[in-house]
Design an enzyme around this catalytic site. Structure first.
Site, PDB file in Angstrom:
ATOM      1  N   SER A 136       0.436  -0.508   0.416  1.00 33.18           N
ATOM      2  CA  SER A 136      -0.222   0.079  -0.242  1.00 33.18           C
ATOM      3  C   SER A 136       0.756   1.164  -0.088  1.00 33.18           C
ATOM      4  CB  SER A 136      -1.065   0.142   1.087  1.00 33.18           C
ATOM      5  OG  SER A 136      -1.786  -0.797   1.051  1.00 33.18           O
ATOM      6  N   GLY A 153       1.885   3.663  -5.237  1.00 30.09           N
ATOM      7  CA  GLY A 153       1.471   3.916  -6.071  1.00 30.09           C
ATOM      8  C   GLY A 153       0.902   3.508  -7.380  1.00 30.09           C
ATOM      9  N   GLU A 175      -9.254  -3.629  -8.507  1.00 24.20           N
ATOM     10  CA  GLU A 175     -10.257  -4.959  -7.264  1.00 24.20           C
ATOM     11  C   GLU A 175     -11.522  -5.174  -7.553  1.00 24.20           C
ATOM     12  OE1 GLU A 175      -9.409  -8.476  -6.047  1.00 24.20           O
ATOM     13  OE2 GLU A 175      -7.470  -7.238  -5.381  1.00 24.20           O
TER      14      GLU A 175
END
Length: 613
Positions: A411, A414, A538
């Site tokens: 996390s 970028g 996702e």
């Protein structure tokens, strides 16, 4: 020069600049010249008629005093009264029309400009403050135009006309009245500059308060879940207290202006009646002339006292127009709207640029669902949100045409920023992004973004119906296409169970839907767009196992022959990606298939092990 003198000079210079900006803004959006002329002429006509009334009144009083009242005098006075009343009503309406037309034009331009502003503008400014510019500040300008400008012009005409007529009646009393003008000016002038600074601060604080309101109300669930009501209440109380103090400062100024002006009026009235009464008594002035002088005095004094309000509203309007012009001066994305495109085609129907031809072909392919995605390449791309906040460093890779490229990494490295660069929410600070070997920076925004569909984890929704959200940004989507998208996104059973089907309202930001339902709606929206480039963050994260499986099948169908980039948090969903890009500390640290990276890349191998064990 003292500090106070320097501040006064600076305020005068600032005011002069603001007047020019304000005037250009008004002229730009004024209605047809004949409508403005009609409004001005009606206002002036109403003023002229009001100047005639005292003349007839003088004659009426003198005729009554001499018992020689004529019918023509009464009829003439009645006709002038009726004409003045009708003209006044028409003047008010036309003035309002001109003001409303100008403000509508300013608001349209502001709204159009705000929609075209780049994302960094919204990073820097609260949405509530921007809303305040479009609503509150334009309203201040509207009130000044409709309630002050033409009445001010009419007031000046009334003063000049009344003075001229007074000079013809009795020049001595006229000079006596004019002595009050310098006194009133000495009172109003210094208070006007003070009112400007107070009004400007009030409008700024109002915008801040509205910004806080927009922030809190848009995320009220976070506020409640975090038990932050008292914190937000305290901040709101602080804002209200500042507005209260600024309001008191305005009240203090007006509490000085109004009583002083009223005192001057009463003093003038007492002196005028006393002096005029003596003149009537010694026979050098008729009773009708004294009545006419008193009426003309009010036609001088009333507009003059209204000038205090004019200068107060003037200062507010200058401050409001300054902030409006600030937004209008912001650089836009150069976004070409449908209206722009229609206008170009109207002007040059037989010409078509290379980009327009490409866009036309792209639209035709979109309608038939036959778009083939081309390669998307990053060449030494770097990006920083600010000089002290670098995010990406010399990223280079190619997402193959019609293939799936997954982007993984810890996390904050970028990954989402890469998507923002593809969508051109931001421009790279170094390097370039190319599509089909053409820099996307050279493509018109609309023609580039219509090739893209983005499904994020948040699945943002607009207030409206399910159908509105599926077709958001598109025109002429038929029900069959929507039904197919709904079926592919595994929404058929859910929507069939709703009383109004896909015309059901989902509430602000989709609050009436579950997270999984919003996600599937976002997927249906992407399916309807039939894009050349898919950006998936996702996209199945909030679905249960059964729904995920059916939606993944639909996504697999959608991804065929389309260039797809996927930000992956669950690595199990990208095992079959054509290539995987590993981003680490803003740099590309690995590239290959799942098997290749598992064998050669320590970070990727560790991430896989953490998720599977």
């Amino acid at each position: 020069m003292s500090k106070l003198d320097g501040q006064a000079v600076q305020q005068q210079v600032s005011l002069s600049v603001n007047v020019k900006k304000f005037w250009r803004l008004v002229v730009k959006h004024r209605p047809a010249a004949w409508k403005v002329t009609a409004a001005v002429l009606l206002g002036l006509s109403e003023t002229v008629l009001s100047l005639i009334i005292p003349l007839f009144t003088m004659g009426l009083v003198d005729e009554l005093a001499s018992s020689s009242l004529r019918t023509t005098t009464i009829v003439s006075l009645a006709v002038v009264f009726l004409a003045q009343t009708a003209t006044s009503g028409l003047s008010i309406y036309t003035m309002s029309y001109v003001g409303q037309h100008i403000i509508a034009g300013i608001r349209n331009e502001l709204w159009r400009r705000v929609l075209r502003l780049p994302v960094p503008f919204f990073d820097r400014n609260k949405s509530g403050e921007t809303m305040s510019r479009i609503t509150n500040d334009t309203n201040v300008v509207k009130e000044f135009i409709t309630g002050q400008i033409i009445p001010f012009v009419s007031g000046v005409v009334s003063i000049v006309g009344a003075v001229i007529l007074l000079l013809t009646i009795d020049w001595k009393i006229t000079l006596f009245l004019l002595l009050s003008v310098p006194l009133a000016t000495l009172i109003l002038w210094p208070l006007g500059s003070r009112m400007f600074s107070v009004s400007r601060a009030t409008q700024e604080e109002t915008a801040q308060f509205q910004g806080d309101l927009g922030r809190v109300l848009s995320d009220i669930r976070l506020v409640k879940a975090s038990m932050a009501e008292e914190r937000e209440y305290g901040q709101g109380v602080s804002r209200v207290a500042k507005l209260f103090r600024y309001g008191l400062r305005e009240a203090k100024i007006m509490s000085i202006v109004s009583p002083l002006m009223m005192s001057i009026i009463l003093l003038l009235l007492v002196l005028l009646i006393g002096y005029g009464g003596l003149r009537v008594a010694d026979g050098t002035l008729s009773g009708g002339a004294l009545v006419g002088i008193l009426l003309y005095m009010f036609q001088i004094v009333v507009p003059f006292t209204q000038m205090a309000s004019f200068f107060t509203q003037f200062q507010k309007a200058m401050g409001a127009s300054e902030r409006i012009v600030e937004i209008l001066a912001e650089a836009t994305e150069e976004h070409e709207s449908v209206l722009d495109e229609q206008e170009r085609q109207r002007r040059a129907p037989n010409t078509m640029t290379e980009h327009e031809g490409s866009a036309s072909n792209n639209e035709s392919q979109r309608s038939s669902g036959e778009i083939n995605g081309q390669a998307l390449s990053f060449h030494e791309v770097s990006f920083a949100y600010s000089a002290d906040h670098p995010v990406l460093h010399h990223i280079s890779f190619t997402a193959p045409a019609g293939r799936m490229t997954a982007i993984v990494g810890p996390s904050g490295t970028g990954k989402t920023t890469l998507f923002s660069l593809i969508e051109r929410f931001y421009e790279p600070t170094g390097g370039r992004v190319e599509y089909d070997r053409q820099p996307i920076a050279n493509m018109p925004f609309r023609q580039w973004r219509e090739r893209i569909a983005y499904v994020s984890q948040e699945s943002p929704m607009m207030s409206g119906s399910i159908r509105d959200n599926i077709t958001y940004g598109l025109e002429g989507v038929d029900d069959q296409t929507i039904d197919q998208a709904i079926e592919q996104a595994n929404l058929t059973a859910f929507i069939a169970g709703l009383p109004e089907g896909y015309h059901t309202e989902i509430g602000e930001r989709g609050v009436k839907l579950s997270g999984g339902q919003r996600q599937r709606l976002a997927i249906a929206r992407a399916i309807v767009r039939k894009p050349a480039v898919l950006l998936l963050d996702e996209a199945t994260a909030h679905l249960d196992s059964e729904s995920e499986r059916s939606v993944q099948e639909a996504m697999n169908t959608l991804m065929k022959e389309r260039t797809t980039l996927v930000i992956a948090h669950r690595l199990s969903t990208i095992r079959n990606a054509d290539q995987i890009i590993v981003i680490e500390d803003g740099q590309l640290s690995g590239q290959g298939t799942h098997e290749e990276l598992l064998a050669s890349h320590s970070l990727y191998s560790r991430l896989v092990q953490q998720q599977y064990h």
